[in-house]
Motif scaffolding. Structure first.
Motif, PDB file in Angstrom:
ATOM      1  N   ALA A 141       0.910  -1.113   0.103  1.00 46.88           N
ATOM      2  CA  ALA A 141       0.200  -0.075  -0.122  1.00 46.88           C
ATOM      3  C   ALA A 141       0.707   1.168  -0.096  1.00 46.88           C
ATOM      4  N   ILE A 142       1.997   1.250   0.654  1.00 47.91           N
ATOM      5  CA  ILE A 142       3.067   2.457   0.712  1.00 47.91           C
ATOM      6  C   ILE A 142       3.448   2.637  -0.650  1.00 47.91           C
ATOM      7  N   LEU A 143       3.660   1.526  -1.187  1.00 47.09           N
ATOM      8  CA  LEU A 143       4.365   1.929  -2.691  1.00 47.09           C
ATOM      9  C   LEU A 143       3.419   2.253  -3.589  1.00 47.09           C
ATOM     10  N   ALA A 144       2.228   1.522  -3.606  1.00 50.95           N
ATOM     11  CA  ALA A 144       1.093   1.938  -4.272  1.00 50.95           C
ATOM     12  C   ALA A 144       0.603   3.371  -4.184  1.00 50.95           C
ATOM     13  N   TYR A 145       0.683   3.871  -2.950  1.00 51.81           N
ATOM     14  CA  TYR A 145       0.137   5.218  -2.888  1.00 51.81           C
ATOM     15  C   TYR A 145       1.570   6.247  -3.342  1.00 51.81           C
ATOM     16  N   CYS A 146       2.613   5.819  -3.098  1.00 51.31           N
ATOM     17  CA  CYS A 146       3.835   6.820  -3.631  1.00 51.31           C
ATOM     18  C   CYS A 146       4.066   6.645  -5.004  1.00 51.31           C
ATOM     19  N   LEU A 147       3.748   5.643  -5.562  1.00 53.24           N
ATOM     20  CA  LEU A 147       3.848   5.577  -7.089  1.00 53.24           C
ATOM     21  C   LEU A 147       2.474   6.025  -7.877  1.00 53.24           C
ATOM     22  N   LYS A 148       1.471   6.411  -7.246  1.00 48.48           N
ATOM     23  CA  LYS A 148       0.317   6.604  -7.660  1.00 48.48           C
ATOM     24  C   LYS A 148      -0.246   5.477  -8.515  1.00 48.48           C
ATOM     25  N   ALA A 149      -0.282   4.206  -8.042  1.00 52.53           N
ATOM     26  CA  ALA A 149      -0.639   2.973  -8.845  1.00 52.53           C
ATOM     27  C   ALA A 149      -1.825   3.128  -9.360  1.00 52.53           C
ATOM     28  N   GLU A 150      -2.182   2.065 -10.383  1.00 54.54           N
ATOM     29  CA  GLU A 150      -3.607   2.123 -10.754  1.00 54.54           C
ATOM     30  C   GLU A 150      -4.194   1.331  -9.969  1.00 54.54           C
TER      31      GLU A 150
END
Length: 428
Positions: free
Chosen positions: A210-219
């Protein structure tokens, strides 16, 4: 960009890793797929026994260390027979682990720090093996050290994320993975700004994703589990579980907070803030639809949801003098809870007592009781079970309680919580 997370059960053998690789291969696209992986199988439990601490037995440590090595070497050899380069990488990680175990002070004061330095090797071993295997299959994979990306404070075993620093590092992470099909990294582990290894809390790999998804603005983010989706109850207890097809963000946050084991409690809030949907799918039947957490108005279907937390302790804290349990005493109690590092699962106060239901963590509960006993009278009940029922009715409550005495009860419009003596609930 999409983020996938695979837990320990999905990579606990060579066959499981092959299955995971098939899932990854089926979802490759134009953007790199960010894959977050936990330690293999029950490796974290094994590494916890190797953490330097008072009273360890040398013979036990040797056996556990040998078991750890054999398990990972066997999986690596089954995936890529004769790959000496991978075995040398495993040599390096195990040598580093051995050096830490020999040099770290085996005392209670340093235990949390020691824990993070040692236990983090589970994720380092698993991702090292899997990255080499994916590249062996022709999937262009870059191994990424999560400690170079996710930044926390120095709160060991429960690191608090520095979001600004982490997002800045994720930009570099994003740039470095261009041209690769997969960016493979570890769940659960992170580091301080001065590169001291930390962890995000037990089962924290979901949170890493979730941290990576947030910071990378994941789809999107997909968590691959050994269940068909978000179920209304643990299939260990219920034979007639219902799969929830869609769950609003806020509902998922509530359920995770109450102890739903399918997702880590901190996972949902970051992706809610960014509006990123989260999918829970089965690595056993990867073609199935699973469950979706997102910006929905209602849970579908609306059915009672059951969450059981075993091995709980119910503490009742009472004044020693003629005072009441008011704001001044509560301030003291919560200060001690914070210092000892204990999360309260349920609390209730009256004029003369304050009761809390907490996990029975042997290393922390004893310290808590000692600290509280210096100021208050403390009574406690062990082997308790905390039952949470969402969308309850009285018939459902009666069936779950099954004649057991209720030591503590709280009820709101949608949620019933009960503390009862622990027992094995037969499948229903």
């Amino acid at each position: 960009m999409k983020v996938f997370k695979f837990g320990g059960a999905s990579v606990n053998s060579a066959d499981a890793v092959r299955n995971m690789a098939n899932i990854v291969a089926a979802h490759l696209g134009d953007e790199p797929l960010v894959v977050v992986v936990s330690a293999m199988g029950k490796t974290t439990n094994l590494l916890e026994k190797l953490v330097p601490a008072p009273g360890q037995q040398e013979a036990d440590l040797r056996q556990q260390r040998q078991q750890l090595e054999a398990y990972h070497r066997d999986i690596a050899a089954a995936l890529m027979p004769g790959n000496d380069g991978l075995q040398r990488k495993i040599d390096t990680l195990l040598a580093d682990l051995d050096g830490l175990c020999a040099s770290l002070p085996a005392d209670a004061e340093h235990y949390n720090y020691n824990y993070d330095q040692v236990v983090s090797h589970g994720e380092l071993l698993s991702t090292t093996i899997i990255a080499d295997y994916l590249n062996h299959l022709g999937i262009n994979t870059q191994w990424v050290d999560a400690r170079q990306v996710i930044v926390t404070d120095h709160h060991h075993r429960e690191g608090r994320v520095d979001w600004e620093a982490t997002c800045a590092k994720c930009k570099l992470f994003n740039d470095s993975t261009k041209g690769h099909q997969v960016a493979l990294t570890q769940g659960f582990i992170a580091a301080t700004s001065d590169m001291k290894t930390t962890t995000l809390g037990r089962e924290g790999s979901d949170y890493s994703a979730a941290i990576l998804a947030y910071c990378l603005k994941a789809e999107s983010i997909t968590i691959w589990k050994d269940v068909p989706g978000f179920l209304n109850a643990d299939p260990k207890y219920f034979s007639d579980t219902v799969k929830i097809s869609q769950i609003p963000y806020n509902e998922a946050i509530e359920l995770a907070y109450y102890g739903a084991s399918v997702i880590h409690p901190k996972t949902v809030k970051p992706i809610q803030n960014m509006g990123i949907p989260l999918f829970i799918r089965s690595f056993i039947t990867p073609e199935a639809e699973g469950s979706a957490i997102g910006d929905y108005r209602t849970i579908v279907p609306e059915t009672p949801l059951y969450i059981f937390k075993n091995n709980q302790i119910l503490l009742s804290i009472l004044p020693r003098d003629f005072s009441f349990i008011a704001e001044d005493n509560l301030q003291i109690i919560f200060g001690i809870l914070n210092e000892v590092g204990i999360k309260v699962n349920l609390m209730q106060n009256s004029a003369l007592s304050f009761s809390i239901c907490i996990d029975n963590n042997p290393q922390r509960v004893g310290v808590l009781i000692d600290r509280l006993s210096g100021l208050f009278r403390v009574r406690y009940n062990e082997r308790m079970q905390l039952v949470t029922i969402r969308y309850y009715n009285q018939q459902v409550i009666d069936r779950i309680v099954a004649g057991r005495p209720v030591l503590l009860e709280q009820r709101s419009r949608l949620t019933e919580q009960l503390v009862v003596p622990e027992s094995i609930i037969e499948k229903r």
